[in-house]
Design a protein around this motif. Structure first.
Motif, PDB file in Angstrom:
ATOM      1  N   PHE A 146     -53.835  20.296  44.842  1.00 21.09           N
ATOM      2  CA  PHE A 146     -54.198  18.960  45.340  1.00 21.09           C
ATOM      3  C   PHE A 146     -55.130  18.255  44.357  1.00 21.09           C
ATOM      4  CE2 PHE A 146     -57.667  21.587  46.788  1.00 21.09           C
ATOM      5  CZ  PHE A 146     -58.774  20.768  46.649  1.00 21.09           C
ATOM      6  N   TRP A 147     -55.999  19.051  43.713  1.00 21.33           N
ATOM      7  CA  TRP A 147     -56.929  18.466  42.747  1.00 21.33           C
ATOM      8  C   TRP A 147     -56.156  17.907  41.550  1.00 21.33           C
ATOM      9  CZ3 TRP A 147     -58.451  19.528  37.672  1.00 21.33           C
ATOM     10  CH2 TRP A 147     -59.618  18.878  37.248  1.00 21.33           C
ATOM     11  N   PHE A 148     -55.171  18.678  41.104  1.00 22.70           N
ATOM     12  CA  PHE A 148     -54.353  18.223  39.977  1.00 22.70           C
ATOM     13  C   PHE A 148     -53.628  16.931  40.354  1.00 22.70           C
ATOM     14  CE2 PHE A 148     -50.290  18.379  37.565  1.00 22.70           C
ATOM     15  CZ  PHE A 148     -50.837  18.188  36.306  1.00 22.70           C
ATOM     16  N   ALA A 149     -53.109  16.890  41.616  1.00 21.63           N
ATOM     17  CA  ALA A 149     -52.404  15.691  42.066  1.00 21.63           C
ATOM     18  C   ALA A 149     -53.341  14.488  42.032  1.00 21.63           C
ATOM     19  CB  ALA A 149     -51.865  15.914  43.473  1.00 21.63           C
ATOM     20  N   LEU A 150     -54.582  14.703  42.500  1.00 18.08           N
ATOM     21  CA  LEU A 150     -55.541  13.590  42.513  1.00 18.08           C
ATOM     22  C   LEU A 150     -55.879  13.142  41.096  1.00 18.08           C
ATOM     23  CD1 LEU A 150     -57.882  14.768  45.401  1.00 18.08           C
ATOM     24  CD2 LEU A 150     -56.276  12.856  45.402  1.00 18.08           C
ATOM     25  N   MET A 151     -55.992  14.119  40.175  1.00 25.13           N
ATOM     26  CA  MET A 151     -56.291  13.775  38.788  1.00 25.13           C
ATOM     27  C   MET A 151     -55.155  12.959  38.177  1.00 25.13           C
ATOM     28  SD  MET A 151     -59.255  14.704  38.031  1.00 25.13           S
ATOM     29  CE  MET A 151     -59.839  14.592  39.704  1.00 25.13           C
ATOM     30  N   LEU A 152     -53.911  13.324  38.559  1.00 22.84           N
ATOM     31  CA  LEU A 152     -52.759  12.556  38.074  1.00 22.84           C
ATOM     32  C   LEU A 152     -52.855  11.113  38.550  1.00 22.84           C
ATOM     33  CD1 LEU A 152     -49.682  14.919  38.562  1.00 22.84           C
ATOM     34  CD2 LEU A 152     -50.718  14.222  36.413  1.00 22.84           C
ATOM     35  N   TYR A 173     -41.840   6.073  42.061  1.00 23.02           N
ATOM     36  CA  TYR A 173     -42.677   6.654  43.109  1.00 23.02           C
ATOM     37  C   TYR A 173     -42.569   8.176  43.142  1.00 23.02           C
ATOM     38  CZ  TYR A 173     -43.575   2.031  44.997  1.00 23.02           C
ATOM     39  OH  TYR A 173     -44.000   0.744  45.164  1.00 23.02           O
ATOM     40  N   TRP A 174     -41.511   8.695  42.555  1.00 25.17           N
ATOM     41  CA  TRP A 174     -41.279  10.139  42.625  1.00 25.17           C
ATOM     42  C   TRP A 174     -41.927  10.897  41.483  1.00 25.17           C
ATOM     43  CZ3 TRP A 174     -39.397  12.641  46.668  1.00 25.17           C
ATOM     44  CH2 TRP A 174     -38.677  11.898  47.619  1.00 25.17           C
ATOM     45  N   ILE A 175     -42.234  10.182  40.393  1.00 19.54           N
ATOM     46  CA  ILE A 175     -42.663  10.897  39.185  1.00 19.54           C
ATOM     47  C   ILE A 175     -43.947  11.702  39.396  1.00 19.54           C
ATOM     48  CG2 ILE A 175     -43.355  10.619  36.763  1.00 19.54           C
ATOM     49  CD1 ILE A 175     -41.433   8.247  36.635  1.00 19.54           C
ATOM     50  N   LEU A 176     -44.968  11.072  39.931  1.00 20.88           N
ATOM     51  CA  LEU A 176     -46.234  11.792  40.106  1.00 20.88           C
ATOM     52  C   LEU A 176     -46.112  12.953  41.094  1.00 20.88           C
ATOM     53  CD1 LEU A 176     -49.070   9.107  39.953  1.00 20.88           C
ATOM     54  CD2 LEU A 176     -48.315  10.709  38.207  1.00 20.88           C
ATOM     55  N   PRO A 177     -45.478  12.741  42.276  1.00 18.73           N
ATOM     56  CA  PRO A 177     -45.322  13.887  43.187  1.00 18.73           C
ATOM     57  C   PRO A 177     -44.584  15.059  42.536  1.00 18.73           C
ATOM     58  CG  PRO A 177     -44.752  11.860  44.312  1.00 18.73           C
ATOM     59  CD  PRO A 177     -45.019  11.493  42.892  1.00 18.73           C
ATOM     60  N   ILE A 178     -43.524  14.741  41.774  1.00 13.18           N
ATOM     61  CA  ILE A 178     -42.773  15.839  41.153  1.00 13.18           C
ATOM     62  C   ILE A 178     -43.610  16.513  40.080  1.00 13.18           C
ATOM     63  CG2 ILE A 178     -40.793  16.344  39.662  1.00 13.18           C
ATOM     64  CD1 ILE A 178     -39.222  14.306  41.371  1.00 13.18           C
ATOM     65  N   MET A 179     -44.332  15.706  39.304  1.00 11.24           N
ATOM     66  CA  MET A 179     -45.193  16.303  38.281  1.00 11.24           C
ATOM     67  C   MET A 179     -46.209  17.247  38.905  1.00 11.24           C
ATOM     68  SD  MET A 179     -46.022  13.311  35.563  1.00 11.24           S
ATOM     69  CE  MET A 179     -47.454  13.996  34.753  1.00 11.24           C
ATOM     70  N   SER A 180     -46.847  16.789  39.980  1.00 11.02           N
ATOM     71  CA  SER A 180     -47.890  17.637  40.557  1.00 11.02           C
ATOM     72  C   SER A 180     -47.264  18.852  41.233  1.00 11.02           C
ATOM     73  CB  SER A 180     -48.758  16.844  41.528  1.00 11.02           C
ATOM     74  OG  SER A 180     -48.028  16.570  42.690  1.00 11.02           O
TER      75      SER A 180
END
Lengths: 321, 324
Positions: A146-152, A173-180
């Motif tokens: 979750f921390w990584f997602a927030l940093m993204l 809209y999908w790029i960040l969720p998939i990355m994290s």
């Protein structure tokens, strides 16, 4: 093999019923009260009692469990959400595609990036191809998702403004969720691939393949990789489960209306039918993934396949005798 | 025959790791004639396998480094040809049989495919021919053709070693490096495998380097013998020369450690060689054998050891060669 697959599918039934009982019991034991969350804190006691009775929450545990099981398995009905009154199954089937898409795409990305990185690291052991990706991977497995997602979000949405921070819409809209979601999987896959490749590359049959005059490329892809993949397939099930589990966080952070997001909201509001329904659905997805993992394993490794075959043959022999 | 079939000169291999520098092979030289079998005899860790693998250039690098020496095979210097050319030699002209058949076969590939693979690598990629040849090889080593599609785990140890032999001989190699081919097998299977190898080698006029620590196997199979100790060949000669006139104290020690069936021995105990093989990360000065040698004198402890020729073709690396 088909018989084995069939048997495994039959074995899913007790697992799923077990999950149903377990999640029902857990929700029963969890403190909090759906009635209170529907009525709010300033309701009259008689209002409270009335609603409690109407919802059947005043009945004993065992009766409620029995009713729920009958409702789910006889009437194939997951019930209605306490709060919105919408059918849980409608909600879940509407949301499931998003959760599955997020999960499978993240897993796929983690495979196509993680495995080549791992192979490259193993083949160039001790060089920059090895320690650079491995250091990043170490970071990846150690960092909370979750921390990584927030940093993204901080980097790409707030500082750079390239991508939307939350919501649904086009591909951006999908790029960040998939990355994290995929980052942890990439790290796990790279580390596991490297470790099992290194182990396999030290085996005699690899030296044997070289002694046949085979080009190094073929030695790696024809002999080393198929053997190194065996432990990875087992790991895959775990990674996928992890990504679905982490999907709850990812969906919540990025406000993706998936099953995970629905479930988190339902837990907070003690919306029993919604929680039970979503856990049940996710556990069915997990079970199917695990089943597929085992079947792929049997297809790849002749030794595993032989175990099933010999078990079936033994049974047959016993039946004949 | 003007050019030599195989000539190894002053080979030096080290394994270099961060902890230590392992002196695995220290100046090994020998020649092999076409059609002959040379036995490399020595204790575990003496460097026999390293010698064989450096002839094929398949030592893992890192940690292994060939520090010096040359290997000439049919007039070509192995250490000067390109990797692509080396790949044509490996598996076709020079092949290898591995010590442990349990681990030498790829567990997720059928045995037939593993034999056909080596043929296809060297016949220009004709899959049909390769398959036919693989079936033929299976039958040659006494495995029914229908087991082509089975996996290594369905075979016993002896059968697996037959498959390994089939792979090694599928392309009719000129030189076969047999690295302890029978060590992992029990005695009855050993005899079968040795017979099979001898028969196939004779049929194809294949030369062989047989690595073993079993003097019985040497007596049965070899024309020439080289005794390896701490990465050096300390004595070499024909089978008769070594077995009838062992000259190096270590060679004598090896024979002394064999059980004897004769009754007229003074006592019926074995005579093992005292001490342990030297640590290859820290070899003794002078003669590497001197700490264990009952005849060692001051001159053995320092300086180079001469190689004496005791008879034509029989050499011994010892100050006292011919005296003890």
């Amino acid at each position: 093999m088909i018989r084995y697959a069939f048997k495994r599918i039959l074995m899913l039934i007790p697992v799923i019923i077990g999950v149903t009982i377990l999640i029902f019991t857990l929700m029963y034991l969890v403190p909090g009260d759906p009635v209170a969350s529907i009525l709010g804190s300033d309701a009259e006691p008689w209002e409270y009692e009335q609603l409690r009775e109407a919802m059947g929450l005043n009945k004993p545990y065992i009766v409620r469990l029995f009713n729920y099981i009958v409702q789910v398995y006889v009437h194939l009905d997951l019930g209605q959400s306490y709060l919105s009154g919408v059918s849980v199954s409608t909600e879940i089937f509407g949301r499931l595609p998003r959760t599955l898409m997020l999960g499978f795409i993240s897993t796929f990305v983690s495979l196509i990036i993680g495995i080549p990185l791992g192979i490259n690291a193993a083949v160039h052991q001790g060089t920059v191809h090895d320690w650079l990706p491995l250091s990043v991977a170490l970071l990846g497995v150690s960092m909370p998702g979750f921390w990584f997602a927030l940093m993204l979000v901080v980097l790409f949405s707030i500082k750079l403004g390239w991508l939307p921070a939350y919501g649904m819409g086009g591909i951006q809209y999908w790029i960040l969720p998939i990355m994290s979601g995929a980052f942890h999987g990439i790290a796990m896959n790279a580390r596991q691939t490297r470790a099992s490749m290194l182990e396999v590359l030290g085996q005699d049959y690899i030296v044997m393949a070289r002694s046949k005059g085979m080009p190094e490329r073929d030695v790696i892809f024809k002999h080393a990789l198929p053997n190194a993949m065996i432990p990875l397939i087992t790991l895959m099930g775990g990674i996928l489960a992890n990504i679905f589990g982490g999907g709850m966080l990812t969906e919540t952070i990025f406000s993706i209306p998936g099953v995970g997001y629905y479930m988190v909201k339902a837990v907070n509001q003690r919306d029993y039918p919604a929680v039970q329904g979503s856990v049940l659905m996710l556990s069915i997805v997990f079970s199917i993934v695990m089943l597929l993992t085992d079947l792929v394993m049997a297809a790849v490794d002749p030794r595993v396949k032989a175990q099933f075959a010999s078990r079936a043959a033994k049974k047959k022999k016993e039946a004949d005798a | 025959m003007s050019e030599k079939f195989l000539s190894v000169k002053d080979l030096n291999d080290h394994y270099i790791t961060s902890e230590a520098d392992v002196w695995a092979v220290n100046g090994v030289s020998f020649d092999l004639e076409r059609g002959k079998t040379l036995g490399l005899v020595g204790e575990t860790g003496a460097g026999k396998t390293t010698i064989a693998r450096s002839i094929l250039k398949i030592l893992p690098n890192p940690p292994a480094k060939v520090l010096g020496g040359s290997v000439e095979f049919e007039g070509k210097s192995i250490y000067e040809v390109s990797e692509a050319e080396m790949q044509k030699i490996r598996g076709d002209k020079i092949t290898m049989i591995f010590q442990d058949p349990m681990t030498a076969l790829n567990p997720v590939m059928t045995v037939g495919e593993q034999i056909a693979e080596v043929v296809a690598l060297h016949n220009g990629g004709n899959k049909e021919d390769a398959k036919n040849r693989a079936v033929e090889m299976l039958e040659t080593v006494g495995i029914p053709a229908e087991r082509y599609v089975e996996y290594p785990h369905q075979f016993s140890g002896g059968m697996k070693q037959r498959v390994v032999i089939a792979i090694a001989l599928a392309c009719n190699p000129d030189l076969l490096l047999a690295d302890e081919p029978t060590t992992a097998l029990d005695v009855t299977i050993q005899a079968q495998v040795l017979d099979l190898m001898r028969e196939l080698n004779r049929k194809n006029d294949t030369s062989m380097i047989l690595i073993t620590h079993d003097l019985g196997v040497v007596a049965e199979m070899c024309d020439d013998v080289a005794i390896v100790y701490a990465g050096q060949i300390i004595e070499k000669g024909s089978l008769e020369q070594i077995f009838d006139h062992p000259s190096h104290p270590y060679t004598n020690g090896l024979f002394g450690a064999l059980p004897s069936m004769k009754d007229d021995e003074d006592d019926d105990r074995l005579h093992p060689i005292a001490g342990m093989p030297p640590d290859p990360t820290n070899l003794p000065t002078g003669c590497y054998f001197h700490p264990r040698c009952p005849y060692a004198t001051e001159e053995c402890k320092n300086g180079p050891v001469p190689v004496k020729e005791l008879a034509p073709g029989h050499t011994c690396m010892c100050h006292k060669a011919g005296e003890v």
